[in-house]
Design an enzyme around this catalytic site. Structure first.
Site, PDB file in Angstrom:
ATOM      1  N   HIS A 168       0.847  -1.193   0.000  1.00 45.70           N
ATOM      2  CA  HIS A 168       0.000   0.000   0.000  1.00 45.70           C
ATOM      3  C   HIS A 168       0.887   1.249   0.000  1.00 45.70           C
ATOM      4  O   HIS A 168       1.370   1.685   1.030  1.00 45.70           O
ATOM      5  CB  HIS A 168      -0.903  -0.013   1.232  1.00 45.70           C
ATOM      6  CG  HIS A 168      -2.142   0.817   1.088  1.00 45.70           C
ATOM      7  ND1 HIS A 168      -2.218   1.898   0.236  1.00 45.70           N
ATOM      8  CD2 HIS A 168      -3.356   0.725   1.693  1.00 45.70           C
ATOM      9  CE1 HIS A 168      -3.428   2.442   0.322  1.00 45.70           C
ATOM     10  NE2 HIS A 168      -4.132   1.742   1.199  1.00 45.70           N
ATOM     11  N   GLY A 208     -14.216  -1.129  -5.113  1.00 44.79           N
ATOM     12  CA  GLY A 208     -14.198  -1.146  -3.662  1.00 44.79           C
ATOM     13  C   GLY A 208     -15.578  -1.129  -3.053  1.00 44.79           C
ATOM     14  O   GLY A 208     -16.064  -2.125  -2.520  1.00 44.79           O
ATOM     15  N   ARG A 209     -16.253   0.010  -3.162  1.00 39.98           N
ATOM     16  CA  ARG A 209     -17.568   0.165  -2.529  1.00 39.98           C
ATOM     17  C   ARG A 209     -18.590  -0.825  -3.080  1.00 39.98           C
ATOM     18  O   ARG A 209     -19.368  -1.411  -2.322  1.00 39.98           O
ATOM     19  CB  ARG A 209     -18.058   1.597  -2.722  1.00 39.98           C
ATOM     20  CG  ARG A 209     -17.286   2.624  -1.915  1.00 39.98           C
ATOM     21  CD  ARG A 209     -17.550   4.036  -2.386  1.00 39.98           C
ATOM     22  NE  ARG A 209     -16.967   4.270  -3.703  1.00 39.98           N
ATOM     23  CZ  ARG A 209     -16.990   5.434  -4.335  1.00 39.98           C
ATOM     24  NH1 ARG A 209     -17.596   6.474  -3.776  1.00 39.98           N
ATOM     25  NH2 ARG A 209     -16.435   5.586  -5.510  1.00 39.98           N
ATOM     26  N   ARG A 244     -10.654  10.619  -9.881  1.00 45.26           N
ATOM     27  CA  ARG A 244     -12.049  10.710 -10.312  1.00 45.26           C
ATOM     28  C   ARG A 244     -13.011  10.618  -9.138  1.00 45.26           C
ATOM     29  O   ARG A 244     -14.214  10.615  -9.308  1.00 45.26           O
ATOM     30  CB  ARG A 244     -12.374   9.585 -11.295  1.00 45.26           C
ATOM     31  CG  ARG A 244     -11.561   9.614 -12.572  1.00 45.26           C
ATOM     32  CD  ARG A 244     -11.890   8.414 -13.435  1.00 45.26           C
ATOM     33  NE  ARG A 244     -13.319   8.292 -13.657  1.00 45.26           N
ATOM     34  CZ  ARG A 244     -13.954   7.143 -13.823  1.00 45.26           C
ATOM     35  NH1 ARG A 244     -13.291   6.011 -13.743  1.00 45.26           N
ATOM     36  NH2 ARG A 244     -15.249   7.121 -14.034  1.00 45.26           N
ATOM     37  N   TYR A 304      -0.602   6.866   3.541  1.00 47.36           N
ATOM     38  CA  TYR A 304       0.155   6.007   4.437  1.00 47.36           C
ATOM     39  C   TYR A 304       1.646   6.278   4.266  1.00 47.36           C
ATOM     40  O   TYR A 304       2.052   7.138   3.488  1.00 47.36           O
ATOM     41  CB  TYR A 304      -0.204   4.540   4.197  1.00 47.36           C
ATOM     42  CG  TYR A 304      -1.640   4.221   4.511  1.00 47.36           C
ATOM     43  CD1 TYR A 304      -2.146   4.405   5.798  1.00 47.36           C
ATOM     44  CD2 TYR A 304      -2.514   3.755   3.528  1.00 47.36           C
ATOM     45  CE1 TYR A 304      -3.464   4.113   6.100  1.00 47.36           C
ATOM     46  CE2 TYR A 304      -3.842   3.468   3.823  1.00 47.36           C
ATOM     47  CZ  TYR A 304      -4.316   3.651   5.106  1.00 47.36           C
ATOM     48  OH  TYR A 304      -5.624   3.378   5.401  1.00 47.36           O
ATOM     49  N   ALA A 311      -8.431   2.240 -10.345  1.00 45.90           N
ATOM     50  CA  ALA A 311      -9.571   2.316  -9.439  1.00 45.90           C
ATOM     51  C   ALA A 311      -9.992   3.766  -9.340  1.00 45.90           C
ATOM     52  O   ALA A 311      -9.197   4.671  -9.582  1.00 45.90           O
ATOM     53  CB  ALA A 311      -9.208   1.768  -8.056  1.00 45.90           C
ATOM     54  N   GLY A 312     -11.267   3.985  -8.969  1.00 51.22           N
ATOM     55  CA  GLY A 312     -11.712   5.362  -8.801  1.00 51.22           C
ATOM     56  C   GLY A 312     -13.142   5.588  -9.227  1.00 51.22           C
ATOM     57  O   GLY A 312     -13.408   6.327 -10.176  1.00 51.22           O
ATOM     58  N   GLY A 313     -14.071   4.943  -8.551  1.00 56.31           N
ATOM     59  CA  GLY A 313     -15.476   5.203  -8.820  1.00 56.31           C
ATOM     60  C   GLY A 313     -16.026   4.567 -10.075  1.00 56.31           C
ATOM     61  O   GLY A 313     -17.011   5.057 -10.640  1.00 56.31           O
ATOM     62  N   ARG A 336       0.190  -0.327  -4.881  1.00 56.46           N
ATOM     63  CA  ARG A 336      -0.899   0.630  -5.069  1.00 56.46           C
ATOM     64  C   ARG A 336      -0.380   2.047  -4.858  1.00 56.46           C
ATOM     65  O   ARG A 336       0.320   2.325  -3.889  1.00 56.46           O
ATOM     66  CB  ARG A 336      -2.040   0.358  -4.087  1.00 56.46           C
ATOM     67  CG  ARG A 336      -3.301   1.157  -4.424  1.00 56.46           C
ATOM     68  CD  ARG A 336      -4.407   0.886  -3.436  1.00 56.46           C
ATOM     69  NE  ARG A 336      -5.722   1.093  -4.058  1.00 56.46           N
ATOM     70  CZ  ARG A 336      -6.785   1.550  -3.428  1.00 56.46           C
ATOM     71  NH1 ARG A 336      -6.722   1.874  -2.146  1.00 56.46           N
ATOM     72  NH2 ARG A 336      -7.941   1.677  -4.060  1.00 56.46           N
TER      73      ARG A 336
END
Length: 263
Positions: free
Chosen positions: A73, A216-217, A165, A78, A193-195, A125
């Site tokens: 990550h 993810g969501r 995004r 982080y 990744a991103g919506g 990532r």
């Protein structure tokens, strides 16, 4: 997924970072502002080698526990992201200043983990465009491109990039082409990744913008998401208010599978 979280250490000591600058409280889902995080402790140069080794040990432990691989990550504010970003990293040793120096820690972690478990079992990532945990960069395009180019030296399996995004508390981004230079520079599998929805996820893979799309969501709310996509079935709606909860019953494990929802 391996990460060092910018928060309280389990032993009660200050969290470690590339800096000693504190992070401000962030806006929560309900619109309130969280208390400020504790001030981190700046790692001494000679301590960094041990932290790099910690990542390698964690990767080995994951493999011994039965995992197929690890994703390092290096995003979302982080510790790796803190070293990468010039608005956070204020070091004057060879881990700060120039882009090459700021990226040194990330590459040392990647190299150590790859040597420990094999580069073909390692992903990384990144979120060069994001400012999670007060962690922005003045030139995210250049940072992302440099990381993508240099990662080729280590032969890792994939690079996973968060596109700018996402909808934040203050603005919405929609710049599909922002990670294309990274996509072209990185020689391995490229994940974004991103919506994404099912449709625009198919589009970005179909037009060569990525090899894979991470959800993810939608995956959290739909444990059988691939099957739902295959059948063009209705998706469960996710509940943001339960995203960050320790409730053992409500939030992460109570979304129904497709068959259960039909009964």
């Amino acid at each position: 997924m391996l990460c060092f979280y910018l928060g309280f250490q389990p032993n009660g000591q200050a969290p470690i970072s590339c800096t000693d600058k504190p992070v401000g409280g962030e806006f929560q889902i309900d619109g309130t502002k969280a208390p400020a995080y504790p001030a981190p402790r700046r790692l001494a140069t000679e301590e960094i080698k041990q932290v790099v080794n910690d990542f390698a040990v964690a990767a080995r432990n994951a493999m011994e526990a039965g995992f197929d691989g690890v994703e390092i990550h290096g995003a979302n504010g982080y510790i790796i992201d803190q070293f990468l970003k010039d608005q956070v990293n204020d070091r004057t040793d060879h881990y700060g200043g120039t882009m090459e120096n700021r990226c040194r820690f990330a590459f040392e972690v990647v190299e150590a983990v790859a040597k420990e478990i094999g580069a073909d079992r390692v992903g990384l990532r990144l979120s060069p465009f994001a400012d999670y945990n007060d962690c922005p960069d003045s030139n995210p395009e250049a940072l992302g491109l440099y990381m993508a180019q240099e990662l080729n030296k280590y032969g890792i399996l994939y690079c996973h990039v968060i596109e700018p995004r996402m909808i934040t508390q203050f603005e919405a981004h929609d710049t599909h082409n922002s990670v294309l230079p990274m996509r072209k520079a990185f020689k391995g599998t490229f994940m974004v990744a991103g919506g994404y929805t099912q449709r625009d996820g198919n589009e970005v893979v179909g037009n060569g913008g990525a090899d894979l799309v991470a959800f993810g969501r939608w995956f959290l709310a739909n444990p059988d998401l691939p099957r739902r996509f295959e059948l063009n079935a209705k998706l469960n709606k996710y509940d943001r208010s339960t995203f960050y909860t320790h409730d053992p019953v409500v939030g992460y494990t109570d979304y129904p599978f497709l068959e259960a929802a039909d009964k």
